[in-house]
Design a protein around this motif. Structure first.
Motif, PDB file in Angstrom:
ATOM      1  N   LEU A 352     -26.750 -29.165  44.341  1.00 34.20           N
ATOM      2  CA  LEU A 352     -27.805 -29.311  43.341  1.00 34.20           C
ATOM      3  C   LEU A 352     -27.512 -28.446  42.115  1.00 34.20           C
ATOM      4  O   LEU A 352     -27.660 -28.891  40.970  1.00 34.20           O
ATOM      5  N   LYS A 353     -27.121 -27.211  42.345  1.00 37.68           N
ATOM      6  CA  LYS A 353     -26.841 -26.302  41.229  1.00 37.68           C
ATOM      7  C   LYS A 353     -25.630 -26.771  40.429  1.00 37.68           C
ATOM      8  O   LYS A 353     -25.620 -26.705  39.195  1.00 37.68           O
ATOM      9  N   THR A 354     -24.604 -27.271  41.117  1.00 38.60           N
ATOM     10  CA  THR A 354     -23.422 -27.779  40.423  1.00 38.60           C
ATOM     11  C   THR A 354     -23.771 -28.990  39.566  1.00 38.60           C
ATOM     12  O   THR A 354     -23.338 -29.101  38.410  1.00 38.60           O
ATOM     13  N   ALA A 355     -24.576 -29.907  40.128  1.00 33.90           N
ATOM     14  CA  ALA A 355     -24.970 -31.103  39.388  1.00 33.90           C
ATOM     15  C   ALA A 355     -25.812 -30.740  38.173  1.00 33.90           C
ATOM     16  O   ALA A 355     -25.649 -31.297  37.089  1.00 33.90           O
ATOM     17  N   SER A 356     -26.715 -29.770  38.361  1.00 32.80           N
ATOM     18  CA  SER A 356     -27.576 -29.353  37.254  1.00 32.80           C
ATOM     19  C   SER A 356     -26.764 -28.705  36.142  1.00 32.80           C
ATOM     20  O   SER A 356     -26.978 -28.967  34.962  1.00 32.80           O
ATOM     21  N   ALA A 357     -25.783 -27.869  36.533  1.00 31.46           N
ATOM     22  CA  ALA A 357     -24.957 -27.193  35.535  1.00 31.46           C
ATOM     23  C   ALA A 357     -24.089 -28.186  34.756  1.00 31.46           C
ATOM     24  O   ALA A 357     -23.947 -28.079  33.538  1.00 31.46           O
ATOM     25  N   SER A 358     -23.524 -29.170  35.471  1.00 35.46           N
ATOM     26  CA  SER A 358     -22.645 -30.138  34.816  1.00 35.46           C
ATOM     27  C   SER A 358     -23.415 -31.069  33.891  1.00 35.46           C
ATOM     28  O   SER A 358     -22.891 -31.535  32.884  1.00 35.46           O
TER      29      SER A 358
END
Length: 389
Positions: A352-358
């Motif tokens: 979730l955090k990776t998707a949000s950052a990207s």
């Protein structure tokens, strides 16, 4: 056009057969024959011998089928309970063959022995209590024993002791693919609901549930040899069926509810590939592929890839147009390799955090161009829920 041509050919064949029957009738003009439609002794004798001919056909075809296609059935089970399932199946086959052999022989023998004869009348009796008891009691006892054995086997397979150490894995079915979700270090799967499906959260995992933070979602199923796996099964859309033939496991995937199944693998993928019967089977398949590849190359088409055995998770319900292709590779590892593989996979909260950052990086540019930012906002909301926990 092809269908129309087939229909025309069938119509012409029907006309030809009709004309042949008329010619045959004309050829019989002037001959003396019995025009009565009542069967005589000769007719009954012919029918009696035809019954024996059909009986021979049944058994010849059965024996031929066993020799021709007997090797195509599943061989060595790859799970602990698979041995018990195969025993139950083999006992059932033996009972069926014995009953079929006795009843079919008697049926066709009596049809011949008591065929119609001139001046012979049938013996009639209203009932025979002894016969009624025999042919009612024997099937009842055999069926009761088979059912009780089956229930015992099923209970033994499905029973999971509360204190038993199991690995919790969710199988998620959707048209037309599978995903698997592993419980994290807490060995508890987080809650899930289709209402949470959005963006990277393709399984609808509840981001606010603390048990879901360390769950791991994958598209290739890895399980360790010798460890009991407890599968919890969900469906997103229609009725599917999680079918793992080599593990003798099958369970329906029903939208709106969670079904379950458990088994313990007894072979790693590499060990199963090296079984003598599997080596022979793979060699036979590759010999066929080699011949087919030669034909394809001669036509200027690419050759077929060599076949390598893998365990598969299949869908055993006709769930739509691409049902045939709904499968997921299953890899049985050693416990050490399994732990190493699982450790490398990101957790749900990390995804979730990776998707949000990207998605957040180009968000300003996308807004300037009028692009839809719903996915970005949704991911940010889910991350915020995770951070609160």
């Amino acid at each position: 056009m092809t269908s129309l041509l087939v229909i025309v050919v069938l119509l012409l064949l029907s006309v030809a057969l009709w004309q042949l029957t008329k010619i045959f009738d004309l050829s019989q003009v002037g001959t003396v024959r019995n025009g009565s439609e009542i069967a005589d002794d000769n007719d009954n004798n012919v029918q009696g011998y035809l019954m024996f001919g059909f009986l021979a056909f049944i058994y010849i075809f059965t024996i031929y089928g066993l020799i021709k296609w007997g090797g195509l059935v599943l061989h060595t089970p790859a799970s602990e309970h698979g041995v018990e399932v195969d025993n139950l199946m083999n006992i059932t086959w033996v009972v069926i063959f014995i009953v079929q052999a006795i009843t079919q022989v008697l049926l066709h023998y009596f049809a011949f022995k008591y065929r119609g004869k001139k001046n012979q009348t049938a013996l009639y009796f209203s009932d025979n209590n002894k016969l009624e008891v025999i042919w009612s009691a024997i099937p009842a006892i055999v069926l009761a024993w088979l059912i009780l054995y089956g229930l015992y086997a099923w209970s033994d397979i499905m029973f999971i002791d509360k204190d038993e150490e199991v690995i919790e894995i969710e199988l998620y079915a959707q048209q037309f693919n599978w995903k698997a979700r592993y419980a994290g270090t807490d060995n508890v799967l987080g809650k899930a609901n289709v209402r949470y499906i959005d963006g990277v959260n393709s399984l609808g995992v509840d981001p606010a549930d603390p048990y879901s933070q360390d769950d791991k979602v994958v598209t290739e199923l890895h399980i360790p040899k010798g460890k009991k796996i407890h599968f919890k099964i969900r469906s997103q859309d229609v009725l599917h069926s999680a079918y793992m033939p080599h593990f003798r496991a099958q369970m329906n995937c029903v939208p709106g509810m969670v079904t379950e199944f458990a088994y313990t693998p007894t072979y790693t993928t590499e060990e199963y590939r090296n079984l003598p019967y599997m080596i022979e089977k793979v060699n036979n398949i590759n010999n066929i592929r080699t011949k087919k590849s030669a034909e394809l190359v001669a036509k200027g088409q690419p050759a077929l890839d060599p076949y390598t055995f893998d365990f598969l998770l299949l869908c055993n319900k006709i769930c739509g147009a691409s049902h045939y292709n709904m499968q997921m590779k299953i890899v049985v590892d050693t416990p050490e390799d399994y732990k190493k593989w699982l450790k490398e996979k990101p957790t749900f909260s990390e995804e979730l955090k990776t998707a949000s950052a990207s998605q957040a990086a180009p968000a300003g540019q996308s807004n300037a161009k009028g692009s839809d930012t719903t996915a970005v906002v949704s991911s940010e909301k889910m991350v915020a829920q995770v951070d609160k926990k």
